[in-house]
Write a protein that holds these residues in place. Sequence first.
Motif, PDB file in Angstrom:
ATOM      1  N   THR A  59      45.715  -5.843  -6.606  1.00  0.00           N
ATOM      2  CA  THR A  59      46.029  -5.116  -5.372  1.00  0.00           C
ATOM      3  C   THR A  59      47.392  -5.563  -4.841  1.00  0.00           C
ATOM      4  O   THR A  59      48.029  -6.470  -5.390  1.00  0.00           O
ATOM      5  CB  THR A  59      44.978  -5.379  -4.281  1.00  0.00           C
ATOM      6  OG1 THR A  59      45.064  -6.757  -3.864  1.00  0.00           O
ATOM      7  CG2 THR A  59      43.567  -5.062  -4.755  1.00  0.00           C
ATOM      8  N   ALA A  60      47.788  -4.943  -3.731  1.00  0.00           N
ATOM      9  CA  ALA A  60      49.035  -5.331  -3.079  1.00  0.00           C
ATOM     10  C   ALA A  60      49.022  -6.800  -2.664  1.00  0.00           C
ATOM     11  O   ALA A  60      50.078  -7.439  -2.605  1.00  0.00           O
ATOM     12  CB  ALA A  60      49.268  -4.451  -1.851  1.00  0.00           C
TER      13      ALA A  60
ATOM     14  N   ASP B  97      48.041  -9.196  -4.402  1.00  0.00           N
ATOM     15  CA  ASP B  97      48.506  -9.980  -5.548  1.00  0.00           C
ATOM     16  C   ASP B  97      50.022  -9.977  -5.648  1.00  0.00           C
ATOM     17  O   ASP B  97      50.610 -10.951  -6.119  1.00  0.00           O
ATOM     18  CB  ASP B  97      47.894  -9.447  -6.840  1.00  0.00           C
ATOM     19  CG  ASP B  97      46.408  -9.701  -6.921  1.00  0.00           C
ATOM     20  OD1 ASP B  97      46.012 -10.876  -7.040  1.00  0.00           O
ATOM     21  OD2 ASP B  97      45.638  -8.722  -6.835  1.00  0.00           O
TER      22      ASP B  97
ATOM     23  N   TYR C  52      41.727 -11.914  -9.680  1.00  0.00           N
ATOM     24  CA  TYR C  52      42.830 -11.558  -8.798  1.00  0.00           C
ATOM     25  C   TYR C  52      42.509 -12.036  -7.391  1.00  0.00           C
ATOM     26  O   TYR C  52      41.398 -12.461  -7.103  1.00  0.00           O
ATOM     27  CB  TYR C  52      43.101 -10.052  -8.846  1.00  0.00           C
ATOM     28  CG  TYR C  52      43.600  -9.607 -10.200  1.00  0.00           C
ATOM     29  CD1 TYR C  52      44.920  -9.820 -10.584  1.00  0.00           C
ATOM     30  CD2 TYR C  52      42.736  -9.014 -11.116  1.00  0.00           C
ATOM     31  CE1 TYR C  52      45.382  -9.445 -11.841  1.00  0.00           C
ATOM     32  CE2 TYR C  52      43.188  -8.637 -12.383  1.00  0.00           C
ATOM     33  CZ  TYR C  52      44.505  -8.858 -12.735  1.00  0.00           C
ATOM     34  OH  TYR C  52      44.957  -8.499 -13.981  1.00  0.00           O
TER      35      TYR C  52
ATOM     36  N   TYR D 135      40.617  -8.532   0.703  1.00  0.00           N
ATOM     37  CA  TYR D 135      42.011  -8.100   0.629  1.00  0.00           C
ATOM     38  C   TYR D 135      42.785  -8.564   1.856  1.00  0.00           C
ATOM     39  O   TYR D 135      43.844  -9.185   1.762  1.00  0.00           O
ATOM     40  CB  TYR D 135      42.010  -6.578   0.499  1.00  0.00           C
ATOM     41  CG  TYR D 135      43.344  -5.876   0.600  1.00  0.00           C
ATOM     42  CD1 TYR D 135      44.252  -5.903  -0.453  1.00  0.00           C
ATOM     43  CD2 TYR D 135      43.658  -5.116   1.729  1.00  0.00           C
ATOM     44  CE1 TYR D 135      45.454  -5.203  -0.381  1.00  0.00           C
ATOM     45  CE2 TYR D 135      44.852  -4.405   1.806  1.00  0.00           C
ATOM     46  CZ  TYR D 135      45.739  -4.459   0.748  1.00  0.00           C
ATOM     47  OH  TYR D 135      46.920  -3.762   0.826  1.00  0.00           O
TER      48      TYR D 135
ATOM     49  N   ARG E 194      37.728  -3.935   2.236  1.00  0.00           N
ATOM     50  CA  ARG E 194      38.986  -4.659   2.377  1.00  0.00           C
ATOM     51  C   ARG E 194      38.863  -6.068   2.948  1.00  0.00           C
ATOM     52  O   ARG E 194      39.875  -6.699   3.244  1.00  0.00           O
ATOM     53  CB  ARG E 194      39.961  -3.850   3.237  1.00  0.00           C
ATOM     54  CG  ARG E 194      40.471  -2.609   2.532  1.00  0.00           C
ATOM     55  CD  ARG E 194      41.591  -1.944   3.290  1.00  0.00           C
ATOM     56  NE  ARG E 194      42.018  -0.729   2.607  1.00  0.00           N
ATOM     57  CZ  ARG E 194      42.990   0.056   3.028  1.00  0.00           C
ATOM     58  NH1 ARG E 194      43.644  -0.236   4.146  1.00  0.00           N
ATOM     59  NH2 ARG E 194      43.320   1.146   2.350  1.00  0.00           N
TER      60      ARG E 194
ATOM     61  N   ALA F  32      51.071   0.116   0.015  1.00  0.00           N
ATOM     62  CA  ALA F  32      49.774   0.411  -0.602  1.00  0.00           C
ATOM     63  C   ALA F  32      49.103   1.587   0.087  1.00  0.00           C
ATOM     64  O   ALA F  32      48.471   2.437  -0.568  1.00  0.00           O
ATOM     65  CB  ALA F  32      48.882  -0.825  -0.547  1.00  0.00           C
TER      66      ALA F  32
ATOM     67  N   GLY G  73      46.592   3.040  -6.111  1.00  0.00           N
ATOM     68  CA  GLY G  73      45.344   2.279  -6.147  1.00  0.00           C
ATOM     69  C   GLY G  73      45.516   0.798  -5.864  1.00  0.00           C
ATOM     70  O   GLY G  73      44.786  -0.017  -6.417  1.00  0.00           O
ATOM     71  N   LEU G  74      46.440   0.447  -4.991  1.00  0.00           N
ATOM     72  CA  LEU G  74      46.716  -0.967  -4.737  1.00  0.00           C
ATOM     73  C   LEU G  74      46.112  -1.496  -3.441  1.00  0.00           C
ATOM     74  O   LEU G  74      46.402  -2.628  -3.035  1.00  0.00           O
ATOM     75  CB  LEU G  74      48.222  -1.215  -4.757  1.00  0.00           C
ATOM     76  CG  LEU G  74      48.872  -0.994  -6.129  1.00  0.00           C
ATOM     77  CD1 LEU G  74      50.355  -1.294  -6.072  1.00  0.00           C
ATOM     78  CD2 LEU G  74      48.198  -1.839  -7.196  1.00  0.00           C
ATOM     79  N   ALA G  75      45.265  -0.707  -2.808  1.00  0.00           N
ATOM     80  CA  ALA G  75      44.484  -1.181  -1.669  1.00  0.00           C
ATOM     81  C   ALA G  75      43.050  -0.725  -1.874  1.00  0.00           C
ATOM     82  O   ALA G  75      42.806   0.433  -2.233  1.00  0.00           O
ATOM     83  CB  ALA G  75      45.032  -0.634  -0.356  1.00  0.00           C
ATOM     84  N   PRO G  76      42.071  -1.604  -1.652  1.00  0.00           N
ATOM     85  CA  PRO G  76      40.675  -1.185  -1.780  1.00  0.00           C
ATOM     86  C   PRO G  76      40.326  -0.145  -0.720  1.00  0.00           C
ATOM     87  O   PRO G  76      41.040   0.002   0.280  1.00  0.00           O
ATOM     88  CB  PRO G  76      39.894  -2.491  -1.531  1.00  0.00           C
ATOM     89  CG  PRO G  76      40.889  -3.595  -1.675  1.00  0.00           C
ATOM     90  CD  PRO G  76      42.211  -3.016  -1.268  1.00  0.00           C
TER      91      PRO G  76
END
Length: 208
Positions: free
Chosen positions: A153-154, A156, A146, A93, A90, A75, A82-85
């Motif tokens: 995100t990653a 998920d 999610y 996350y 975070r 990510a 766009g797979l990490a905030p």
Amino acid sequence: MVSRIEFYTNPQSRGRMARWMLEEVGADYETHILTYNGTMKEPAYLAINPMGKVPTIVHDGKVITECAAICAYLADAFPDAGLAPPPAERAAYYRWLFFGAGPLEASVSNRALGLAVPPERERSIGYGNFAHVMKTLDRHLSESSYIAGEAFTAADVYVGSQILWGVQFGTVEDRPSFRAYADRLSPRPAFIRANELDDDAAASGVSA
């Protein structure tokens, strides 16, 4: 230009999580299928991952093992996906990514092996008991689309893989929130593509 990633896996392993993540970020990667009683334990691979397990990725000379770490690394290495905030956003996350790597995986694995924590020893175990983990995850996914909020995100990929497989094979409880979450994840093109690649590898017999 991002260099090619070397991906070591077996289609009957947690490597399916890593392949899903590789497909989500659109990485250029080369797959090396290893066998459990063969190439995973040979010196060439043990020099890369001394545990002799998969998955492993090698990127620009850097070795990354452990599925949660691979998901988080990719990510960050492929920010355009766009797979990490953003770093300041975070908290959820990180919280749920490591919930998946800790309480969720440990409780599910122990239950699958028939290992029950005595009630008087639950305070010594990071997850307490399986029922508490399921209740916590159920409550969260009943309130959130999610795992880290309203965006995929990653986290998920990692937690979602465990729930998708768990619902299918009965290693997690079959709860409505888990089914609804799985239904949101399973149509993703990267998930479908990754499964097709691993299913083809498994059917070819190269992973035996």
